[in-house]
Design an enzyme around this catalytic site. Structure first.
Site, PDB file in Angstrom:
ATOM      1  N   ASP A 116       0.843  -1.201   0.000  1.00 18.83           N
ATOM      2  CA  ASP A 116       0.000   0.000   0.000  1.00 18.83           C
ATOM      3  C   ASP A 116       0.875   1.246   0.000  1.00 18.83           C
ATOM      4  OD1 ASP A 116      -2.989   0.860   0.498  1.00 18.83           O
ATOM      5  OD2 ASP A 116      -1.757   2.138   1.779  1.00 18.83           O
ATOM      6  N   GLU A 159      -4.865   2.544  -4.011  1.00 13.12           N
ATOM      7  CA  GLU A 159      -3.397   2.513  -4.044  1.00 13.12           C
ATOM      8  C   GLU A 159      -2.852   1.222  -3.437  1.00 13.12           C
ATOM      9  OE1 GLU A 159      -4.587   4.977  -0.366  1.00 13.12           O
ATOM     10  OE2 GLU A 159      -5.319   4.614  -2.394  1.00 13.12           O
TER      11      GLU A 159
END
Length: 250
Positions: A116, A159
């Site tokens: 992430d 993301e």
């Protein structure tokens, strides 16, 4: 055997092959049949064979070219649709569903990681969503290059990215995770004259062939949040009780 017509060169090649086969078959059959007719004069035989040669040469090339061109277009369309179904349209890597399906289809143990981007919202807020999209593309490309032939990379959403290393153990997983973190750390993206740095936090779990992917993802996700809570820009593969000796700043 199924023939794939992937380009115009293949269309011309197989058009020539089909024409040659049609011509040879027609002249061979007509010539043989006329040869067994009693009293057949050679000039009549030559006339019949010439007609048998001319007709396939007249009909076969345009028909074969048209049909093969349609097959090429069909192949290209199928390939494009398949890519749109399998790949994330923004980053060009596997989308969530096909990444998870690919992990399941491996039917082998390995290392499953969730990566992430740290503080990614600040990029969107400060520089706009266009810059955020470019950052995601760069991230995906960097992950893909860093993992290379070792495994699969997919976008899980936002993301967040998934990495699967089939057949790998924790040591190999941490080696690749460190490589990924370092590669992303080196990336600098220029937006409106500003250099934007990106870092990743990674959580990893050992995925057994007999374990559901949901269970392995849950563990990796828990470890991802431990890595983020411990300062970000790092990877974590151990349990909470082993935090002090298993957390790594790659």
């Amino acid at each position: 055997m199924f023939i794939k017509i992937t380009d115009r060169k293949a269309v011309w090649k197989y058009t020539a092959i089909i024409t040659a086969i049609a011509t040879f078959a027609a002249t061979g059959v007509v010539g043989a049949l006329m040869a067994i007719i009693p009293g057949m004069h050679w000039s009549i035989w030559m006339w019949g064979v010439s007609i048998a040669l001319f007709i396939p040469l007249l009909i076969a090339p345009p028909c074969a070219y048209f049909i093969l061109s349609m097959l090429r277009l069909l192949h290209e369309t199928i390939e494009k649709v398949d890519l749109q179904i399998r790949l994330d349209p923004l980053t060009g890597i596997l989308n969530r569903s096909h990444f998870l399906d690919s992990v399941r289809s491996q039917q082998s143990s390995g290392i499953l990681m969730i990566a992430d981007a740290d503080h990614f919202k600040s990029i969107n807020d400060r520089y706009g969503h266009a810059a955020g999209d470019e950052a995601l593309r760069i991230l995906a490309n960097t992950l893909k290059q860093s993992v290379a032939h070792h495994g699969l990379v997919g976008r899980l959403g936002g993301e967040e990215f998934g990495i699967f290393l089939p057949g790998a153990d924790s040591a190999k997983g941490e080696e690749i995770a460190a490589r990924v973190c370092n590669a992303v750390r080196q990336v600098k993206m220029l937006v409106d004259g500003h250099s934007i740095g990106i870092t990743l936090s990674i959580g990893g779990s050992v995925h057994a062939a007999t374990t559901t992917i949901g269970h392995s993802l849950k563990i990796a996700d828990e470890r991802l949040y431990f890595a983020k809570g411990s300062g970000r820009d790092q990877h974590f593969f151990g349990t909470d009780g082993e935090a002090e000796r298993n957390i790594h700043r790659a």
